[in-house]
Design a protein around this motif. Structure first.
Motif, PDB file in Angstrom:
ATOM      1  N   ARG A   4       4.495   0.489  17.407  1.00  0.00           N
ATOM      2  CA  ARG A   4       4.502  -0.200  18.702  1.00  0.00           C
ATOM      3  C   ARG A   4       3.346  -1.187  18.801  1.00  0.00           C
ATOM      4  O   ARG A   4       3.522  -2.316  19.256  1.00  0.00           O
ATOM      5  CB  ARG A   4       4.398   0.814  19.850  1.00  0.00           C
ATOM      6  N   LEU A   5       2.166  -0.757  18.375  1.00  0.00           N
ATOM      7  CA  LEU A   5       1.005  -1.645  18.434  1.00  0.00           C
ATOM      8  C   LEU A   5       1.169  -2.825  17.483  1.00  0.00           C
ATOM      9  O   LEU A   5       0.731  -3.937  17.784  1.00  0.00           O
ATOM     10  CB  LEU A   5      -0.277  -0.874  18.139  1.00  0.00           C
ATOM     11  N   GLY A   6       1.807  -2.592  16.362  1.00  0.00           N
ATOM     12  CA  GLY A   6       2.104  -3.693  15.442  1.00  0.00           C
ATOM     13  C   GLY A   6       3.065  -4.690  16.066  1.00  0.00           C
ATOM     14  O   GLY A   6       2.869  -5.912  15.969  1.00  0.00           O
ATOM     15  N   ARG A   7       4.085  -4.181  16.729  1.00  0.00           N
ATOM     16  CA  ARG A   7       5.055  -5.044  17.410  1.00  0.00           C
ATOM     17  C   ARG A   7       4.374  -5.841  18.529  1.00  0.00           C
ATOM     18  O   ARG A   7       4.589  -7.042  18.669  1.00  0.00           O
ATOM     19  CB  ARG A   7       6.179  -4.176  17.977  1.00  0.00           C
ATOM     20  N   TRP A  80      -3.963   0.031  25.444  1.00  0.00           N
ATOM     21  CA  TRP A  80      -3.961   1.458  25.757  1.00  0.00           C
ATOM     22  C   TRP A  80      -2.608   1.868  26.345  1.00  0.00           C
ATOM     23  O   TRP A  80      -2.039   2.895  25.974  1.00  0.00           O
ATOM     24  CB  TRP A  80      -5.098   1.766  26.721  1.00  0.00           C
ATOM     25  N   ALA A  81      -2.079   1.068  27.266  1.00  0.00           N
ATOM     26  CA  ALA A  81      -0.779   1.368  27.878  1.00  0.00           C
ATOM     27  C   ALA A  81       0.336   1.315  26.842  1.00  0.00           C
ATOM     28  O   ALA A  81       1.246   2.150  26.839  1.00  0.00           O
ATOM     29  CB  ALA A  81      -0.486   0.392  29.016  1.00  0.00           C
ATOM     30  N   ALA A  82       0.263   0.338  25.939  1.00  0.00           N
ATOM     31  CA  ALA A  82       1.293   0.216  24.902  1.00  0.00           C
ATOM     32  C   ALA A  82       1.245   1.392  23.933  1.00  0.00           C
ATOM     33  O   ALA A  82       2.276   1.823  23.411  1.00  0.00           O
ATOM     34  CB  ALA A  82       1.123  -1.099  24.142  1.00  0.00           C
ATOM     35  N   ALA A  83       0.064   1.926  23.686  1.00  0.00           N
ATOM     36  CA  ALA A  83      -0.090   3.061  22.777  1.00  0.00           C
ATOM     37  C   ALA A  83       0.384   4.367  23.409  1.00  0.00           C
ATOM     38  O   ALA A  83       0.733   5.316  22.715  1.00  0.00           O
ATOM     39  CB  ALA A  83      -1.545   3.198  22.345  1.00  0.00           C
ATOM     40  N   GLY A  84       0.422   4.404  24.734  1.00  0.00           N
ATOM     41  CA  GLY A  84       0.821   5.610  25.455  1.00  0.00           C
ATOM     42  C   GLY A  84       2.312   5.639  25.760  1.00  0.00           C
ATOM     43  O   GLY A  84       3.098   4.880  25.194  1.00  0.00           O
ATOM     44  N   THR A  92       8.936  -2.594  28.561  1.00  0.00           N
ATOM     45  CA  THR A  92       7.523  -2.466  28.920  1.00  0.00           C
ATOM     46  C   THR A  92       6.647  -3.004  27.795  1.00  0.00           C
ATOM     47  O   THR A  92       5.670  -3.713  28.047  1.00  0.00           O
ATOM     48  CB  THR A  92       7.168  -1.000  29.216  1.00  0.00           C
ATOM     49  N   LEU A  93       7.007  -2.692  26.562  1.00  0.00           N
ATOM     50  CA  LEU A  93       6.229  -3.178  25.419  1.00  0.00           C
ATOM     51  C   LEU A  93       6.257  -4.703  25.360  1.00  0.00           C
ATOM     52  O   LEU A  93       5.231  -5.346  25.145  1.00  0.00           O
ATOM     53  CB  LEU A  93       6.754  -2.567  24.116  1.00  0.00           C
ATOM     54  N   TRP A  94       7.429  -5.295  25.574  1.00  0.00           N
ATOM     55  CA  TRP A  94       7.544  -6.761  25.601  1.00  0.00           C
ATOM     56  C   TRP A  94       6.707  -7.344  26.727  1.00  0.00           C
ATOM     57  O   TRP A  94       6.036  -8.362  26.549  1.00  0.00           O
ATOM     58  CB  TRP A  94       9.009  -7.186  25.741  1.00  0.00           C
ATOM     59  N   SER A  95       6.748  -6.707  27.898  1.00  0.00           N
ATOM     60  CA  SER A  95       5.951  -7.184  29.036  1.00  0.00           C
ATOM     61  C   SER A  95       4.466  -7.190  28.686  1.00  0.00           C
ATOM     62  O   SER A  95       3.766  -8.180  28.921  1.00  0.00           O
ATOM     63  CB  SER A  95       6.170  -6.294  30.255  1.00  0.00           C
TER      64      SER A  95
END
Length: 155
Positions: A4-7, A80-84, A92-95
């Motif tokens: 996810r963090l890579g994306r 931090w939010a993306a990692a959680g 949400t990840l795109w946002s």
């Protein structure tokens, strides 16, 4: 989590890169003055914003470094939010990635130039929306979509 963090990183860097490329094209092109796109509605005009959104804090002593710090905090919170758990949802990840990309694009300007390069001017008659750029658009779209998904309970 690392995927996810890579994306998030790829999307954010693509947005920041596109923003910087567009600014590199616009600055020399607009040196001689505004370019009308749609008469009475849209034009390109070179503007340097030393403040935050809508030029708030422009001219305030120390605003540059306070805004750099605020941007770094915002980027940290977004990662931090993306990692959680929020990052598990594609929207949400795109946002968060759009917000990070826009923040990085404007951060680069602020560190390099001391101000943010803006160039899109939307207006009707004498009313003008504050001049903005691609980074601002990414932050706005990302923020609105993030709020929408959170309100709907889809995140």
């Amino acid at each position: 989590m690392w995927r996810r963090l890579g994306r998030l990183s790829v999307i954010a860097l693509a947005v920041a890169g596109a923003d910087q490329l567009l600014k590199a094209v616009m600055v020399p092109w607009l040196q001689d003055g505004p370019v009308t796109l749609v008469p009475g509605f849209a034009r390109l005009v070179l503007a340097y914003n030393t403040g935050a959104a809508f030029s708030s804090f422009a001219g305030v002593t120390g605003a540059r470094w306070a805004l750099v710090g605020a941007t770094l905090v915002a980027l940290t919170v977004a990662v931090w939010a993306a990692a959680g758990p929020l990052g598990r949802h594609r929207g949400t990840l795109w946002s968060l990635a759009l917000i990070c990309g826009g923040a990085l694009g404007n951060l680069i300007d602020r560190l390099r130039l001391g101000s943010v390069v803006d160039f899109v001017d939307l207006y009707a008659g004498n009313w003008h929306w504050p001049v903005f750029n691609l980074a601002d658009t990414a932050i706005t779209v990302g923020g609105v979509y993030l709020a929408w998904t959170l309100i709907r309970g889809k995140a």
